[in-house]
Write an enzyme that holds these catalytic residues in place. Structure first.
Site, PDB file in Angstrom:
ATOM      1  N   VAL A 157       0.832  -1.207   0.000  1.00 57.58           N
ATOM      2  CA  VAL A 157       0.000   0.000   0.000  1.00 57.58           C
ATOM      3  C   VAL A 157       0.868   1.258   0.000  1.00 57.58           C
ATOM      4  CG1 VAL A 157      -1.786   1.288   1.228  1.00 57.58           C
ATOM      5  CG2 VAL A 157      -1.928  -1.194   1.072  1.00 57.58           C
ATOM      6  N   CYS A 158       1.964   1.218   0.734  1.00 61.11           N
ATOM      7  CA  CYS A 158       2.874   2.371   0.759  1.00 61.11           C
ATOM      8  C   CYS A 158       3.453   2.618  -0.631  1.00 61.11           C
ATOM      9  CB  CYS A 158       3.989   2.157   1.768  1.00 61.11           C
ATOM     10  SG  CYS A 158       3.413   1.945   3.470  1.00 61.11           S
TER      11      CYS A 158
END
Length: 166
Positions: free
Chosen positions: A59-60
């Site tokens: 997600v980062c």
């Protein structure tokens, strides 16, 4: 303290985000060449700060890619991607992905940025890392938008963050 979740499990941050309408606290962060960068280096520029735990998570990485894509259409706006990752890891990721519209900055030395901005994860598996946050500053570095993403595994609201620049 803010309560967020990691995989649905509650965890806390060390404080609260600076309030919309206030001036953003100054910071000293490491660039990929290890030079020290401060908020003053962006004097007169609007800024989007994409803050996250680690560029080496799905997600980062997705948030850095998305903000890089969005930054290609923004004029005179700095997009800063900030984490506690080593500057070398940030440079490796952006180089491998061909991401050159964002600036990665690291809080690896002492975590002072995360502490000062009230977004350091205080407990649990990610303790000491940054929570997922987006903060947008106007040209005077007043905070015009902030989002503490409630679940670390969730992407931020890109549209809301970017629309605050209009």
């Amino acid at each position: 303290m803010a309560t967020i979740t990691l995989g649905g499990n509650p965890t806390e941050t060390n404080g609260e985000l600076p309030k919309v309408g206030t001036t953003a606290p100054d910071f000293k962060l490491a660039a990929t060449d290890l030079t020290q960068i401060s908020l003053e280096d962006y004097k007169g520029k609007r800024i989007v700060m994409n803050i996250f735990p680690s560029v080496d998570t799905g997600v980062c990485a997705a948030s850095v890619r998305q903000f890089n894509k969005e930054a290609s259409t923004l004029e005179d706006i700095a997009v800063l991607c900030i984490s506690r990752d080593l500057p070398f890891a940030q440079a490796r990721f952006c180089g491998a992905e061909g991401l050159d519209n964002v600036t990665t900055l690291s809080d690896f030395k002492d975590g002072s940025f995360g502490k000062e901005y009230g977004l350091e994860i205080a407990d649990g598996a990610f303790a000491g890392l940054h929570s997922r946050v987006v903060i947008v500053l106007d040209a005077d570095h007043k905070i015009i938008y902030s989002e503490q993403v409630p679940e670390i595994g969730q992407e931020p609201d890109y549209e809301a963050a970017l629309s605050s620049l209009n």
